[in-house]
Scaffold this active site. Sequence first.
Site, PDB file in Angstrom:
ATOM      1  N   ASP A  42      -7.517  -6.839   2.474  1.00  0.00           N
ATOM      2  CA  ASP A  42      -6.231  -7.095   3.543  1.00  0.00           C
ATOM      3  C   ASP A  42      -6.544  -6.740   4.675  1.00  0.00           C
ATOM      4  OD1 ASP A  42      -4.750  -4.505   4.166  1.00  0.00           O
ATOM      5  OD2 ASP A  42      -5.748  -4.315   2.354  1.00  0.00           O
TER       6      ASP A  42
ATOM      7  N   ASP B  52       0.754  -1.076  -0.104  1.00  0.00           N
ATOM      8  CA  ASP B  52       0.020   0.053   0.074  1.00  0.00           C
ATOM      9  C   ASP B  52       0.994   1.307   0.002  1.00  0.00           C
ATOM     10  OD1 ASP B  52       0.947  -0.041   2.740  1.00  0.00           O
ATOM     11  OD2 ASP B  52      -1.252  -0.188   3.396  1.00  0.00           O
TER      12      ASP B  52
ATOM     13  N   CYS C 248      -6.022 -26.398   9.949  1.00  0.00           N
ATOM     14  CA  CYS C 248      -4.495 -25.605  10.039  1.00  0.00           C
ATOM     15  C   CYS C 248      -3.488 -26.556  10.990  1.00  0.00           C
ATOM     16  CB  CYS C 248      -4.661 -24.118  10.605  1.00  0.00           C
ATOM     17  SG  CYS C 248      -4.526 -24.146  12.388  1.00  0.00           S
TER      18      CYS C 248
ATOM     19  N   CYS D  19      -4.347 -26.356  14.695  1.00  0.00           N
ATOM     20  CA  CYS D  19      -5.246 -27.100  15.155  1.00  0.00           C
ATOM     21  C   CYS D  19      -5.295 -28.842  15.072  1.00  0.00           C
ATOM     22  CB  CYS D  19      -6.663 -26.949  14.465  1.00  0.00           C
ATOM     23  SG  CYS D  19      -7.076 -25.230  15.062  1.00  0.00           S
TER      24      CYS D  19
ATOM     25  N   CYS E  60     -11.249 -26.867  12.105  1.00  0.00           N
ATOM     26  CA  CYS E  60     -10.080 -26.108  11.236  1.00  0.00           C
ATOM     27  C   CYS E  60      -8.956 -27.156  10.869  1.00  0.00           C
ATOM     28  CB  CYS E  60      -9.584 -24.884  12.130  1.00  0.00           C
ATOM     29  SG  CYS E  60      -8.217 -24.017  11.319  1.00  0.00           S
TER      30      CYS E  60
ATOM     31  N   HIS F  99      -3.214 -20.116  12.784  1.00  0.00           N
ATOM     32  CA  HIS F  99      -4.644 -20.455  12.952  1.00  0.00           C
ATOM     33  C   HIS F  99      -5.563 -19.423  12.618  1.00  0.00           C
ATOM     34  CE1 HIS F  99      -8.704 -21.701  14.220  1.00  0.00           C
ATOM     35  NE2 HIS F  99      -8.720 -20.542  14.794  1.00  0.00           N
TER      36      HIS F  99
HETATM   37 ZN    ZN Z   1      -6.783 -23.724  13.263  1.00  0.00          ZN
END
Ligand code: ZN
Length: 411
Positions: A301, A93, A341, A344, A339, A370
């Site tokens: 963003d 930006d 990820c 997790c 989740c 996460h």
């Molecule tokens: Zn997660």
Amino acid sequence: MSFSFDIKKSDSGSLARIGTINTPHGPIQTPAFIPVGTKATVKSVLPESMKDLGSQALLSNAYHLYLQPGSDILDEAGGLAKFMNWPGPTFTDSGGFQVLSLGVGFKKVLAMDAQTTRHDDVIAGNKDRLAHVDDEGVTFKSHLDGSMHRFTPEVSMQVQHQIGADIMFAFDECTTLHNTRPYQELAMDRTYAWAIRCLDEHKRLTEERVGKPYQALFGVIQGAQYEDLRKKAATDLGSLESNGQSFDGFGIGGALDKGQLGTIVSWVNEILPEDKPRHLLGIGAPEDLFVGVENGCDTFDCVLASRIARTSAVYTMEGRFNLSNSRFKRDFTPIDSECDCYTCTHYTRAYMHHVFRGKEIISATLATIHNERFIVRLVDQMRQALLDGNFADMKADFLGRYLHRSGQARD
Ligand SMILES: [Zn+2]
């Protein structure tokens, strides 16, 4: 020129669309959430982890990189992506928001209440202010060491060309909802004049810097909460061409009253050229992302996902909560059982509670992974729902759970 935007499908019931932004560093499937690495790093997380969690691109900040380490150093390093070891597309930006917000010292203005008193004191007439705006540019004091600097549209373009991101933003004057209507008009006229100067300098630098990958330039739509100003900005910048150069896409920025987000964004997106990508600047709360997508924004963003992660706040399907809360001390389930990820699939809430309580550095890393995954995946799921034609159902399902539980579980 290796920048293009292909629309794959437009939603019949809304302004939403699915597409691909092609950049010299690879494609971005839209709609997409772009995580923020302000100073060429997503705080506490490796670029490999950002790739693994599905991030398609990263956004850094021209103001911060100009002050430290200096945009010339990024140029020598071969550009932002190479410097930070990020294999994909990057955005910067323009520094307009930071020059004014960090310089002046006013609070983040992107989501605030428009019903409070309006005045121009934050920008004008205060000798303690750290940024001075005039028609040529902005003079500001570094928040790092107090040294004086000056950004003009030309300087912003030079800095962003040196940084070398695939997508850059034009230098604009970012106002707050507290500014008076006459000031908003003045700032918008200035932003328009600066847009022309940005296009001219961008064209000059593109021609001068032979052999560098093409960097796309997005114009920034201002106008605060005023319908006529937003529409005028979209009309003027959408059709602007200077010396054969026009904007490759658009950012929707400036003061956005959260309660009116969808209305404001739709005013703008109904006017902007359909075949160019639109980025909603600084918006990243789950409920706001739905509003942005259905009103025709392609990319987003926000620093929120990583910033709140470092304070132990996490997004889940059950709403947002804080892992440092003692109710998680013996909770051996993942942060979010739905989740996928890294955090997790390998750690429990009890472990996260422990590392936050112990102020262990890994707490920031795991929580950021996460939260970024949660937001990136949420927008990916919106894209899939648009493809499948069930966006409205997906939105209702998600918000029904997320907002209901947020109300109950927030602490
Ligand atoms: Zn997660």
